[in-house]
Design a protein around this motif. Structure first.
Motif, PDB file in Angstrom:
ATOM      1  N   ILE A  32       0.960  -1.139   0.028  1.00  0.00           N
ATOM      2  CA  ILE A  32      -0.033   0.024  -0.113  1.00  0.00           C
ATOM      3  C   ILE A  32       0.813   1.268  -0.173  1.00  0.00           C
ATOM      4  O   ILE A  32       0.525   2.275  -0.766  1.00  0.00           O
ATOM      5  N   GLY A  33       2.062   1.393   0.922  1.00  0.00           N
ATOM      6  CA  GLY A  33       2.710   2.374   0.874  1.00  0.00           C
ATOM      7  C   GLY A  33       3.544   2.624  -0.517  1.00  0.00           C
ATOM      8  O   GLY A  33       3.515   3.644  -0.945  1.00  0.00           O
ATOM      9  N   TRP A  34       3.767   1.411  -1.011  1.00  0.00           N
ATOM     10  CA  TRP A  34       4.543   1.456  -2.519  1.00  0.00           C
ATOM     11  C   TRP A  34       3.584   2.190  -3.518  1.00  0.00           C
ATOM     12  O   TRP A  34       3.958   2.947  -4.259  1.00  0.00           O
ATOM     13  N   THR A  35       2.310   1.600  -3.598  1.00  0.00           N
ATOM     14  CA  THR A  35       1.244   2.202  -4.424  1.00  0.00           C
ATOM     15  C   THR A  35       0.913   3.580  -4.286  1.00  0.00           C
ATOM     16  O   THR A  35       1.083   4.637  -5.142  1.00  0.00           O
ATOM     17  N   GLY A  36       1.291   4.232  -2.626  1.00  0.00           N
ATOM     18  CA  GLY A  36       1.019   5.530  -2.311  1.00  0.00           C
ATOM     19  C   GLY A  36       2.436   6.383  -3.131  1.00  0.00           C
ATOM     20  O   GLY A  36       1.932   7.283  -3.697  1.00  0.00           O
ATOM     21  N   TYR A  37       3.421   5.728  -2.952  1.00  0.00           N
ATOM     22  CA  TYR A  37       4.606   6.366  -3.745  1.00  0.00           C
ATOM     23  C   TYR A  37       4.316   6.373  -5.360  1.00  0.00           C
ATOM     24  O   TYR A  37       4.734   7.552  -5.518  1.00  0.00           O
ATOM     25  N   VAL A  38       4.020   5.294  -5.690  1.00  0.00           N
ATOM     26  CA  VAL A  38       3.719   5.361  -7.150  1.00  0.00           C
ATOM     27  C   VAL A  38       2.786   6.646  -7.568  1.00  0.00           C
ATOM     28  O   VAL A  38       3.119   7.216  -8.673  1.00  0.00           O
ATOM     29  N   SER A  39       1.636   6.475  -6.742  1.00  0.00           N
ATOM     30  CA  SER A  39       0.616   7.656  -7.251  1.00  0.00           C
ATOM     31  C   SER A  39       1.279   8.900  -7.380  1.00  0.00           C
ATOM     32  O   SER A  39       0.695  10.041  -7.669  1.00  0.00           O
ATOM     33  N   MET A  40       2.478   9.151  -6.579  1.00  0.00           N
ATOM     34  CA  MET A  40       2.662  10.527  -6.392  1.00  0.00           C
ATOM     35  C   MET A  40       3.969  10.757  -7.518  1.00  0.00           C
ATOM     36  O   MET A  40       4.769  11.534  -7.307  1.00  0.00           O
ATOM     37  N   SER A  41       4.320   9.667  -8.254  1.00  0.00           N
ATOM     38  CA  SER A  41       5.632   9.657  -9.068  1.00  0.00           C
ATOM     39  C   SER A  41       5.138  10.044 -10.597  1.00  0.00           C
ATOM     40  O   SER A  41       4.129  10.187 -10.992  1.00  0.00           O
ATOM     41  N   TRP A  43       5.493   7.858 -13.279  1.00  0.00           N
ATOM     42  CA  TRP A  43       5.441   6.583 -13.843  1.00  0.00           C
ATOM     43  C   TRP A  43       4.269   6.494 -14.614  1.00  0.00           C
ATOM     44  O   TRP A  43       3.375   5.794 -14.352  1.00  0.00           O
ATOM     45  N   ASN A  44       4.309   7.262 -15.748  1.00  0.00           N
ATOM     46  CA  ASN A  44       2.970   7.087 -16.631  1.00  0.00           C
ATOM     47  C   ASN A  44       3.489   6.525 -18.144  1.00  0.00           C
ATOM     48  O   ASN A  44       2.701   6.857 -19.130  1.00  0.00           O
ATOM     49  N   GLN A  45       4.345   5.532 -18.274  1.00  0.00           N
ATOM     50  CA  GLN A  45       4.691   4.771 -19.350  1.00  0.00           C
ATOM     51  C   GLN A  45       5.252   3.485 -18.776  1.00  0.00           C
ATOM     52  O   GLN A  45       5.129   3.170 -17.727  1.00  0.00           O
ATOM     53  N   LEU A  46       5.362   2.734 -19.598  1.00  0.00           N
ATOM     54  CA  LEU A  46       5.926   1.180 -19.340  1.00  0.00           C
ATOM     55  C   LEU A  46       7.037   1.027 -18.467  1.00  0.00           C
ATOM     56  O   LEU A  46       6.779   0.296 -17.310  1.00  0.00           O
ATOM     57  N   GLU A 261      -7.761  -0.674 -16.225  1.00  0.00           N
ATOM     58  CA  GLU A 261      -7.244  -0.076 -17.647  1.00  0.00           C
ATOM     59  C   GLU A 261      -6.459   0.767 -17.656  1.00  0.00           C
ATOM     60  O   GLU A 261      -5.390   0.729 -18.598  1.00  0.00           O
ATOM     61  N   THR A 262      -6.492   1.778 -16.879  1.00  0.00           N
ATOM     62  CA  THR A 262      -5.230   2.840 -16.806  1.00  0.00           C
ATOM     63  C   THR A 262      -3.814   2.333 -16.760  1.00  0.00           C
ATOM     64  O   THR A 262      -2.892   2.374 -17.182  1.00  0.00           O
ATOM     65  N   ALA A 263      -3.779   1.368 -15.546  1.00  0.00           N
ATOM     66  CA  ALA A 263      -2.577   0.810 -15.063  1.00  0.00           C
ATOM     67  C   ALA A 263      -2.135  -0.250 -16.233  1.00  0.00           C
ATOM     68  O   ALA A 263      -0.751  -0.155 -16.591  1.00  0.00           O
ATOM     69  N   PHE A 264      -2.998  -1.215 -16.448  1.00  0.00           N
ATOM     70  CA  PHE A 264      -2.512  -2.609 -17.041  1.00  0.00           C
ATOM     71  C   PHE A 264      -2.505  -2.370 -18.409  1.00  0.00           C
ATOM     72  O   PHE A 264      -2.284  -3.397 -19.233  1.00  0.00           O
ATOM     73  N   HIS A 265      -3.411  -1.529 -18.983  1.00  0.00           N
ATOM     74  CA  HIS A 265      -3.810  -1.434 -20.575  1.00  0.00           C
ATOM     75  C   HIS A 265      -2.860  -0.421 -21.037  1.00  0.00           C
ATOM     76  O   HIS A 265      -2.022  -0.518 -22.081  1.00  0.00           O
ATOM     77  N   ALA A 266      -3.095   0.863 -20.436  1.00  0.00           N
ATOM     78  CA  ALA A 266      -2.443   1.965 -20.738  1.00  0.00           C
ATOM     79  C   ALA A 266      -0.979   2.097 -20.385  1.00  0.00           C
ATOM     80  O   ALA A 266      -0.284   3.221 -20.675  1.00  0.00           O
ATOM     81  N   ARG A 268      -0.067   3.412 -17.982  1.00  0.00           N
ATOM     82  CA  ARG A 268      -0.054   4.750 -16.670  1.00  0.00           C
ATOM     83  C   ARG A 268      -0.119   4.594 -15.431  1.00  0.00           C
ATOM     84  O   ARG A 268      -1.179   4.528 -14.806  1.00  0.00           O
ATOM     85  N   PHE A 269       0.976   3.896 -14.769  1.00  0.00           N
ATOM     86  CA  PHE A 269       0.924   3.245 -13.612  1.00  0.00           C
ATOM     87  C   PHE A 269       0.611   4.173 -12.352  1.00  0.00           C
ATOM     88  O   PHE A 269      -0.134   4.051 -11.507  1.00  0.00           O
ATOM     89  N   ALA A 270       1.276   5.681 -12.562  1.00  0.00           N
ATOM     90  CA  ALA A 270       0.872   6.545 -11.413  1.00  0.00           C
ATOM     91  C   ALA A 270      -0.459   6.863 -11.386  1.00  0.00           C
ATOM     92  O   ALA A 270      -0.947   7.145 -10.298  1.00  0.00           O
TER      93      ALA A 270
END
Lengths: 301, 283
Positions: A32-41, A43-46, A261-266, A268-270
């Motif tokens: 969860i912490g990791w996801t929180g960190y990704v959400s503020m990064s 990382w919007n490409q592969l 869809e956003t994370a695993f198709h497009a 756009r992980f962040a």
């Protein structure tokens, strides 16, 4: 001597808990912490890019028209699903609690959808709610409604953007109302007959017995059911995938679907992580007070 | 003092309402069964409520073995069992250890620890999915059945712990005390007192876990996209989303994907109910 022996036992108990504690710390809290960190990064490409961008992804998200539709859909879905499942579940429990012959059979029939996967439910209901066409004729439920003379109830179901997510709520109520029935039935069986008798002797009508004696006693069950159904509702994903997808004009889209869809198709992980964080906050708001309250109350007993 | 043959209208109405609801719940199964027994020649959306004229198992064969332009679900069934059985056993075992310690060996902070564990059962898995994929990739388990087993085992721990903790709470203290006087330690009490009475607890937990793992879609579609390792839910969703696959074949596939958990429910319904009610935090 005795003290050391105790210490040794304490150590063994902690050792038994250790694998689970480590696994849950890492896979639940760490992730969860990791996801929180990704959400503020950024990382919007592969490929991962952990450049810190603050709350930018969240601002973008709330400005996104699709996300606004999703939140509205989720509110509509939750409201319909909860009222539908709770009222049908309660009604069935009350009816079944009246010394019904073959009660076990009815219970089995009402509850079996719980054992199915949302994918199976979605696949079947997609066909059931296939409206057919004005030229070729009705199919599915529409056809059935025509046959029993209720043709005026026909609907475009999920193909009609005005219905959209409400069609999914019907399938969800079909699947989960039996669960509510089982909870209420267990609760009703726990209420001693003498209490009802006492109220009747005092001149209460059957309706008043339910309204003023039974329902208040079932309040903890109602609360439990709201929590369970509520968190399932906020997380609803599989059923949407199998039944409708995002639908015309995103009329059956929800945040959980948008996230995947956003994370695993497009890739756009962040952006996807930001949706996940919002989802987690919504579920936590519902669950955390209830969890703390239940464990504490139980500890007092 | 017989009142004669008065018809109890209230009871009749009651049963009619109950039957009405029963047909609502059975309606999808009716369509599933009727459609999957129809041959391709007979499948017609505008006659979907009609009974089949002839009896054909062709759709089941195609759903299992595949047909023109699509593969069947047979090996996906095998995958689902490969995932569900080990993950069910592993999470049940861990839950039993945790439940034992948290009910019979409480320590300061054990209720807090229990609450923290339980939280894991309510989270939307979307909130751990990105790190999970990254971690499984690093471990070389992404896109594999062991990866899926690991995920289901770990995220199964909260519910199995909850059910076992409530179950072990009903084992009398005196039994534990007696074993302690006889010199049994932590493990001794577990193997001699708890395990022998754990059977019903294990049945409840294993039914619950098997059902939820078999029915899982989110982990499966995220971790096991590769057709070779896809569990049946993912393969069914693909099958049903394909325009090549005939409608009766889709229905046969859905029916078969539902069958294992449906059979468990029909034959072990009592235990299934107990798991359900335990899931609402009431032991």
């Amino acid at each position: 001597m005795r003290k050391r022996w105790l210490k040794g036992e304490r150590f063994v108990t902690l050792l038994l808990l250790l694998p689970s504690v480590i696994a849950v710390s890492v896979f639940v809290y760490g992730f969860i912490g990791w996801t929180g960190y990704v959400s503020m990064s950024n990382w919007n490409q592969l490929l991962p890019d952990y450049t810190f961008v603050g709350l930018r992804n969240f601002f973008k998200l709330f400005a996104h028209p699709r996300f606004q539709i999703d939140l509205k859909n989720l509110a509509v879905f939750t409201a319909l699903f909860l009222t539908g499942a709770l009222s049908i579940g309660f009604l069935l429990a009350v009816l079944l609690d009246r010394k019904i012959r073959a009660e076990g059979l009815f219970r089995t029939i009402y509850l079996y959808p719980m054992s199915l996967s949302f994918i199976v439910t979605g696949v079947v209901w997609r066909w059931l709610m296939n409206p057919g066409s004005p030229q070729m004729g009705s199919t599915g439920i529409n056809l059935l409604l025509e046959k029993i003379g209720l043709g005026f109830l026909k609907s475009g179901w999920y193909t009609d953007p005005r219905v959209g997510i409400k069609a999914v709520a019907v399938a969800a109520v079909w699947q989960m109302s039996g669960y509510v029935m089982a909870m209420y039935l267990a609760g009703l069986r726990g209420i001693p007959e003498t209490l009802r008798e006492a109220a009747r002797v005092d001149g209460a009508s059957e309706w008043q017995v339910y309204r003023y004696v039974i329902l208040p006693l079932l309040r903890p069950i109602t609360l439990g059911a709201i929590i369970i159904l509520g968190h399932i509702s906020l997380k609803i994903y599989d059923l949407i995938v199998a039944m409708t997808g995002p639908g015309p004009g995103f009329s059956s889209d929800v945040p959980a679907y948008f996230m995947w869809e956003t994370a695993f198709h497009a890739n756009r992980f962040a952006q996807g992580a930001a949706i996940a964080v919002i989802l987690l906050l919504m579920v936590s708001l519902l669950i955390v007070p209830y969890l703390i309250f239940s464990v504490r109350r139980e500890a007092e007993v | 003092m017989r009142v004669g043959k008065r018809i109890p209208w209230q009871r009749v109405l009651l049963y009619l309402v109950l039957l009405g609801f029963a047909s609502f719940y059975l309606m999808p199964v009716y369509v599933l069964v009727v459609t999957s027994l129809k041959s391709f020649a007979e499948v017609n959306l505008y006659r979907m409520w009609d009974l089949p004229h002839s009896f054909s198992l062709e759709s089941f064969r195609k759903a299992l073995l595949g047909g023109f332009g699509f593969t069947g679900l047979a090996h996906n069934f095998v995958n689902s069992f490969y995932v569900a059985i080990p993950a069910t056993l592993a999470s049940a075992f861990l839950g039993s250890l945790n439940g034992y310690v948290l009910s019979k060996w409480r320590f300061r902070g054990s209720n807090t620890l229990f609450t923290l564990l339980l939280f894991g059962m309510f989270i939307p898995y979307q909130s751990i999915l990105i790190p999970l994929v990254q971690t499984l990739m690093k471990l070389g388990l992404y896109g594999s059945i062991p990866g899926l087993i690991l995920a289901h085992t770990v995220y199964g721990i909260p519910i199995t712990t909850l059910i076992f903790r409530n179950y072990y709470a009903t084992v009398p203290r005196e039994l534990v005390e007696a074993a302690r006087i006889d010199g049994a330690g932590v493990l001794g009490v577990y193997t001699r007192i708890m395990l022998p009475v754990s059977m019903p607890g294990f049945v409840v937990v294993m039914i619950w876990q098997f059902t939820s793992i078999w029915n899982d879609f989110l982990f499966a579609v995220t971790i096991a996209q590769n057709p070779a390792v896809q569990p049946v839910t993912v393969a069914l969703n693909n099958l049903a989303g394909s325009y090549i696959v005939e409608w009766n074949v889709q229905m046969a596939g859905a029916l078969m994907a539902a069958l294992p958990t449906l059979l468990v429910y029909i034959f072990l319904g009592r235990y299934f109910m107990r798991g359900l009610l335990a899931g609402s935090l009431k032991g």
